[in-house]
Design an enzyme around this catalytic site. Structure first.
Site, PDB file in Angstrom:
ATOM      1  N   VAL A 110      41.391  10.585  23.214  1.00 48.78           N
ATOM      2  CA  VAL A 110      41.296   9.629  24.321  1.00 48.78           C
ATOM      3  C   VAL A 110      42.574   9.642  25.159  1.00 48.78           C
ATOM      4  O   VAL A 110      42.760   8.779  26.020  1.00 48.78           O
ATOM      5  CB  VAL A 110      41.011   8.186  23.822  1.00 48.78           C
ATOM      6  N   ARG A 155      45.048  12.771  26.780  1.00 45.60           N
ATOM      7  CA  ARG A 155      44.915  13.705  27.900  1.00 45.60           C
ATOM      8  C   ARG A 155      44.394  15.034  27.362  1.00 45.60           C
ATOM      9  O   ARG A 155      44.792  15.474  26.278  1.00 45.60           O
ATOM     10  CB  ARG A 155      46.270  13.930  28.588  1.00 45.60           C
ATOM     11  N   ASP A 164      37.152  12.079  25.627  1.00 45.67           N
ATOM     12  CA  ASP A 164      37.097  11.338  26.885  1.00 45.67           C
ATOM     13  C   ASP A 164      38.009  11.987  27.924  1.00 45.67           C
ATOM     14  O   ASP A 164      38.059  11.558  29.066  1.00 45.67           O
ATOM     15  CB  ASP A 164      37.522   9.875  26.662  1.00 45.67           C
ATOM     16  N   GLU A 188      39.191  18.444  34.880  1.00 43.10           N
ATOM     17  CA  GLU A 188      38.232  17.373  35.155  1.00 43.10           C
ATOM     18  C   GLU A 188      37.836  17.405  36.625  1.00 43.10           C
ATOM     19  O   GLU A 188      38.726  17.582  37.471  1.00 43.10           O
ATOM     20  CB  GLU A 188      38.846  16.012  34.793  1.00 43.10           C
ATOM     21  N   HIS A 228      35.900  10.739  31.139  1.00 41.24           N
ATOM     22  CA  HIS A 228      37.160  10.015  31.373  1.00 41.24           C
ATOM     23  C   HIS A 228      36.874   8.580  31.853  1.00 41.24           C
ATOM     24  O   HIS A 228      37.559   8.073  32.759  1.00 41.24           O
ATOM     25  CB  HIS A 228      38.049  10.751  32.389  1.00 41.24           C
ATOM     26  N   ALA A 238      37.868   4.159  29.229  1.00 41.19           N
ATOM     27  CA  ALA A 238      38.838   3.068  29.379  1.00 41.19           C
ATOM     28  C   ALA A 238      38.392   2.049  30.413  1.00 41.19           C
ATOM     29  O   ALA A 238      38.996   0.994  30.548  1.00 41.19           O
ATOM     30  CB  ALA A 238      40.196   3.637  29.792  1.00 41.19           C
TER      31      ALA A 238
HETATM   32  N1  LIG Z   1      41.205   8.097  28.540  1.00 43.11           N
HETATM   33  C1  LIG Z   1      41.741   7.325  29.465  1.00 43.11           C
HETATM   34  O1  LIG Z   1      41.123   6.928  30.432  1.00 43.11           O
HETATM   35  C2  LIG Z   1      43.146   6.866  29.258  1.00 43.11           C
HETATM   36  C3  LIG Z   1      43.491   5.542  29.630  1.00 43.11           C
HETATM   37  C4  LIG Z   1      44.771   5.092  29.328  1.00 43.11           C
HETATM   38  C5  LIG Z   1      45.685   5.954  28.770  1.00 43.11           C
HETATM   39  N2  LIG Z   1      45.327   7.251  28.500  1.00 43.11           N
HETATM   40  C6  LIG Z   1      46.322   8.201  27.963  1.00 43.11           C
HETATM   41  O2  LIG Z   1      46.732   7.752  26.701  1.00 43.11           O
HETATM   42  C7  LIG Z   1      48.155   7.862  26.615  1.00 43.11           C
HETATM   43  C8  LIG Z   1      48.668   6.846  25.611  1.00 43.11           C
HETATM   44  O3  LIG Z   1      48.452   5.538  26.128  1.00 43.11           O
HETATM   45  P1  LIG Z   1      49.237   4.269  25.514  1.00 43.11           P
HETATM   46  O4  LIG Z   1      48.916   3.106  26.381  1.00 43.11           O
HETATM   47  O5  LIG Z   1      48.964   4.168  24.058  1.00 43.11           O
HETATM   48  O6  LIG Z   1      50.729   4.784  25.778  1.00 43.11           O
HETATM   49  P2  LIG Z   1      52.127   4.360  25.153  1.00 43.11           P
HETATM   50  O7  LIG Z   1      52.065   2.922  24.744  1.00 43.11           O
HETATM   51  O8  LIG Z   1      53.139   4.823  26.137  1.00 43.11           O
HETATM   52  O9  LIG Z   1      52.247   5.233  23.799  1.00 43.11           O
HETATM   53  C9  LIG Z   1      52.446   6.611  23.754  1.00 43.11           C
HETATM   54  C10 LIG Z   1      52.636   7.024  22.298  1.00 43.11           C
HETATM   55  O10 LIG Z   1      52.687   8.459  22.236  1.00 43.11           O
HETATM   56  C11 LIG Z   1      53.780   8.822  21.396  1.00 43.11           C
HETATM   57  N3  LIG Z   1      54.310  10.141  21.739  1.00 43.11           N
HETATM   58  C12 LIG Z   1      54.869  10.558  22.909  1.00 43.11           C
HETATM   59  N4  LIG Z   1      55.243  11.842  22.807  1.00 43.11           N
HETATM   60  C13 LIG Z   1      54.929  12.252  21.544  1.00 43.11           C
HETATM   61  C14 LIG Z   1      55.096  13.461  20.826  1.00 43.11           C
HETATM   62  N5  LIG Z   1      55.675  14.526  21.387  1.00 43.11           N
HETATM   63  N6  LIG Z   1      54.654  13.510  19.540  1.00 43.11           N
HETATM   64  C15 LIG Z   1      54.089  12.440  18.941  1.00 43.11           C
HETATM   65  N7  LIG Z   1      53.915  11.247  19.581  1.00 43.11           N
HETATM   66  C16 LIG Z   1      54.336  11.156  20.857  1.00 43.11           C
HETATM   67  C17 LIG Z   1      54.818   7.756  21.644  1.00 43.11           C
HETATM   68  O11 LIG Z   1      55.761   7.802  20.594  1.00 43.11           O
HETATM   69  P3  LIG Z   1      57.009   6.740  20.503  1.00 43.11           P
HETATM   70  O12 LIG Z   1      56.362   5.442  20.047  1.00 43.11           O
HETATM   71  O13 LIG Z   1      57.854   7.328  19.434  1.00 43.11           O
HETATM   72  O14 LIG Z   1      57.608   6.663  21.873  1.00 43.11           O
HETATM   73  C18 LIG Z   1      53.933   6.504  21.666  1.00 43.11           C
HETATM   74  O15 LIG Z   1      53.696   6.068  20.360  1.00 43.11           O
HETATM   75  C19 LIG Z   1      48.622   7.630  28.060  1.00 43.11           C
HETATM   76  O16 LIG Z   1      49.881   8.227  28.280  1.00 43.11           O
HETATM   77  C20 LIG Z   1      47.535   8.280  28.872  1.00 43.11           C
HETATM   78  O17 LIG Z   1      47.844   9.632  29.135  1.00 43.11           O
HETATM   79  C21 LIG Z   1      44.074   7.709  28.710  1.00 43.11           C
END
Ligand SMILES: NC(=O)c1ccc[n+]([C@@H]2O[C@H](COP(=O)([O-])OP(=O)(O)OC[C@H]3O[C@@H](n4cnc5c(N)ncnc54)[C@H](OP(=O)(O)O)[C@@H]3O)[C@@H](O)[C@H]2O)c1
Length: 334
Positions: free
Chosen positions: A245, A247, A271, A276, A295, A298
């Site tokens: 879910v 990227r 998703d 895309e 996609h 969310a």
């Molecule tokens: N499907 C959709 O429509 C949709 C909607 C919203 C978001 N998303 C995607 O989902 C992502 C996550 O969303 P979120 O709200 O959960 O973001 P977030 O709160 O910024 O959390 C990102 C998480 O990824 C971890 N991370 C970053 N780089 C990493 C790596 N190299 N190896 C392992 N873990 C890593 C971070 O680790 P740390 O805790 O150590 O910093 C953090 O725990 C977004 O950035 C976006 O691309 C998709």
């Protein structure tokens, strides 16, 4: 007074909520200057929209005087670079989408330009719908929903067909941000043994071979692009279920197709995709054990309300000189 310019379509009643945050804010909202939304919570707006020369001049003037901007205009990196360069007083930008770090990285700003401004994404806003969708994927594939649908179409009644259970299975959550933590909470509620990996904790290569279900909730960064490559997919436990879910480009889609075709993986729920819309000739469309969501997992009717709640809180924090929520890391752009 801090001038807050609404640069992304928004419902007027939500703008009123922002106006009520603090008397020291001047919230400027001129919807005629913004592309009209095509559907609820459309943050980019109609791509066919153009401004008259007079409207363009007015929009440029408003943005140039902004201290705070709501939304990357049209969600485009070029537009954000334009805004930064014409607005010398700009100090805080609240994006309306969670993956805003990618757009910021692509904007081609200098280090000084990036650091002058506090950038916040909408990370967190999508945790509930995406975590629920992740569990939907795990449940559907554990209970054999694709086969049930096939049987139903064929009016076939199987005499004996045991299905798996979530209780006692190992769930690995990769990315422990707002989404990942909510997935973990739901997994625990189902009695799963939950493991997690973030940038700071957890060893992906040690945990991956032992997981029955894996949920990827990672941002796309230079580090995560292609993280789930052929070798890592091959190291997954036979019969495992994969949900993504985050990227699309964090996993090698071709290698995933092969792992699904061969039966190495039970199935996948996706998703997000590398390209895309998912191209019509992608093999993923043909695979029975793949759940595809365009996609949209969310999207929720509550999305704008939640983004405005986050922004309102961030405006209070901004005025008080406190750390913003969902602040984008400008070293790694997530
Ligand atoms: N499907 C959709 O429509 C949709 C909607 C919203 C978001 N998303 C995607 O989902 C992502 C996550 O969303 P979120 O709200 O959960 O973001 P977030 O709160 O910024 O959390 C990102 C998480 O990824 C971890 N991370 C970053 N780089 C990493 C790596 N190299 N190896 C392992 N873990 C890593 C971070 O680790 P740390 O805790 O150590 O910093 C953090 O725990 C977004 O950035 C976006 O691309 C998709």
């Amino acid at each position: 007074m801090a001038r807050v310019v609404i640069a992304s379509p928004l419902e007027p009643e939500l703008v009123e909520r922002l106006r009520a945050v603090d008397d020291r804010l001047e919230v400027v909202f001129e919807p005629d200057l913004l592309p009209p939304p095509r559907y609820p919570c459309d943050h980019a707006g109609d791509p066919a929209f153009t401004r008259t020369p007079a409207q363009e001049e007015r929009f440029t003037q408003l943005v140039s005087e902004a201290e705070v901007l709501f939304g990357f205009p049209r969600e485009e990196p070029e537009q954000i670079a334009w805004a930064v360069r014409i607005a010398p007083k700009l100090r805080f930008v609240q994006a309306t989408f969670a993956g805003a770090g990618q757009q910021l990285a692509a904007a081609g700003l200098t280090r000084e330009e990036v650091e002058r401004i506090a950038w916040a994404s909408s990370a967190g806003v999508h945790a509930t719908p995406l975590a629920e969708w992740s569990l939907l994927g795990i449940l559907a594939l554990t209970k054999g929903l694709p086969a049930l649908q096939r049987d139903k179409a064929a009016r076939r009644w199987r005499e004996h067909w045991p299905v798996g259970e979530l209780r006692g299975q190992t769930l690995l959550v990769v990315g422990l941000g707002e989404i990942g933590r909510e997935v973990a909470r739901l997994g625990e509620a189902f009695g799963m043994r939950v493991e997690g990996v973030s940038r700071r904790e957890g060893d992906l290569d040690r945990l991956l071979p032992h997981a029955d279900a894996i949920v990827i909730a990672l941002p796309l960064t230079a580090e995560t692009r292609g993280l789930f490559d052929r070798t890592r997919l091959a190291s997954m436990r036979p019969g495992a279920i994969l949900v993504n879910v985050g990227r699309g480009a964090v996993l090698d889609e071709q290698a995933l197709v092969e792992a699904l075709r061969s039966g190495h993986l039970t199935g996948a729920a996706l998703d997000a995709f590398t390209e895309e819309p998912l191209p019509a000739d992608s093999a993923l469309w043909e695979l029975d054990n793949v759940i595809i969501s365009p996609h949209t997992a969310a999207l929720s009717v509550h999305e704008n309300e939640r983004i405005v709640e986050l922004f309102a809180d961030n405006l209070r924090r901004y005025l008080a000189g406190e750390e913003l929520r969902s602040r984008i890391r400008t070293d790694l752009f997530y």
